[in-house]
Motif scaffolding. Structure first.
Motif: not given
Length: 321
Positions: A76-77, A79-81, A83-84, A90, A96, A100, A105, A229
């Motif tokens: 899984t990504d 960076v997506a985790k 951001s969520a 991460t 990658s 972002a 981001t 972040t």
């Protein structure tokens, strides 16, 4: 006129001595604790993240006042985790992370994880292949795990250095585990692999390295790192400072390759024999804007990001030198 007796004088001396102890410099005060007790850290590639995992098991973060919760990212990504809000820090490839960041981001780098070295990433072929030299094919079909990540960037770079037109390279996405089948079926001319997949392909199939991915513009190339972040970094500076201190110690310990090789079988599917044979890169102990800028600049010149990214602005204040 009152005369001070010996007993009174002794008491005065004792009080004075006690006062020095009570109000003198003494021990320095303990620094404030981290803002939060638990830090959720996404982890993936076991070789890249080996020092972090070893330190977590050994309780090094706990000693620094942090309870580290390792979240296995799998495919899984990260960076997506991030951001969520599913992880606080991460792991991800530098490509990658910078992709972002270039897309808007807000990220802050918390550490460099891994740097490539000889044959830790490589273009691989199988015995009997008609692709024996990088320039042997004008439009080579190259299998990569992700068309927008570090393997693709490496393939274009090393083949361009060899004299292949990057515009004519045909990339196709495939999981590392399925790349040997693509090569056997003739559906790819070469595959960009990383360890331990290179060593496994060599042992099991007699695979050969067409070109070392750690060469030319990607020589000793920064591969991966850890990031949070920007908002989390602003709210939790002491927490992340503690994380970086322990990570630095962990990376220092990993300078001994035996430390990593011995530990890999305990948290991955890499057996002891393979762990002893794999090529290992290095584990940086500092965040270097100069070193990381190489990745961002190659991404820019290769067209992966539209504008030049200022990596220094992504580092914690103490590392912006």
């Amino acid at each position: 006129m009152k005369v001070i007796g010996p007993a009174f004088a002794l008491v005065a001396v004792l009080l004075a001595s006690a006062g020095c102890g009570m109000f003198g410099s003494g021990d320095s005060p303990q620094p404030p604790p981290p803002e939060r007790a638990t830090l959720r850290v996404g982890v993936a590639d076991p070789i890249d993240t080996a020092p972090l995992r070893i330190a977590a098991v050994a309780g090094k973060f706990r000693q620094a006042g942090l309870n580290i919760e390792l979240v296995d990212l799998g495919t899984t990504d990260g960076v997506a985790k991030l951001s969520a809000g599913e992880v606080d820090v991460t792991f991800a490839s530098d490509v990658s992370l910078f992709h972002a960041a270039a897309g808007g981001t807000a990220l802050q780098m918390q550490g460099e994880a891994y740097t490539s070295s000889s044959n830790t990433i490589a273009l691989v072929t199988l015995p009997g292949s008609d692709y024996a030299e990088p320039t042997a094919k004008k439009t080579p079909r190259i299998a990569v795990d992700n068309q927008g990540d570090i393997c693709a960037l490496t393939a274009r770079s090393v083949l361009a250095t060899a004299g292949v037109d990057p515009a004519k390279i045909r990339l196709q996405a495939s999981p590392f585990s399925q790349m040997p089948q693509l090569l056997q079926a003739g559906q790819a001319d070469a595959a960009v692999m990383v360890e331990p997949f290179i060593t496994r392909a060599e042992k099991e199939l007699g695979a050969q390295i067409l070109v070392d991915g750690s060469s030319g513009a990607t020589l000793d190339f920064p591969s991966s790192g850890y990031a949070s972040t920007g908002a989390f970094a602003a709210a939790n500076p002491r927490t992340l400072a503690a994380f970086r201190r322990v990570l630095t110690q962990a990376q220092l310990a990993a300078a001994d390759p035996a430390t990593v090789r011995d530990a890999l079988p305990s948290f991955s599917d890499i057996d002891q024999t393979t762990a002893a044979l794999i090529s290992l890169g290095s584990y940086p102990t500092t965040l270097s804007a100069t070193r990381l800028q190489r990745v961002a600049d190659l991404m820019h010149s290769s067209g992966l990001i539209p504008n030049r990214l200022d990596v220094q602005a992504m580092l914690p204040a103490e590392d912006q030198q």
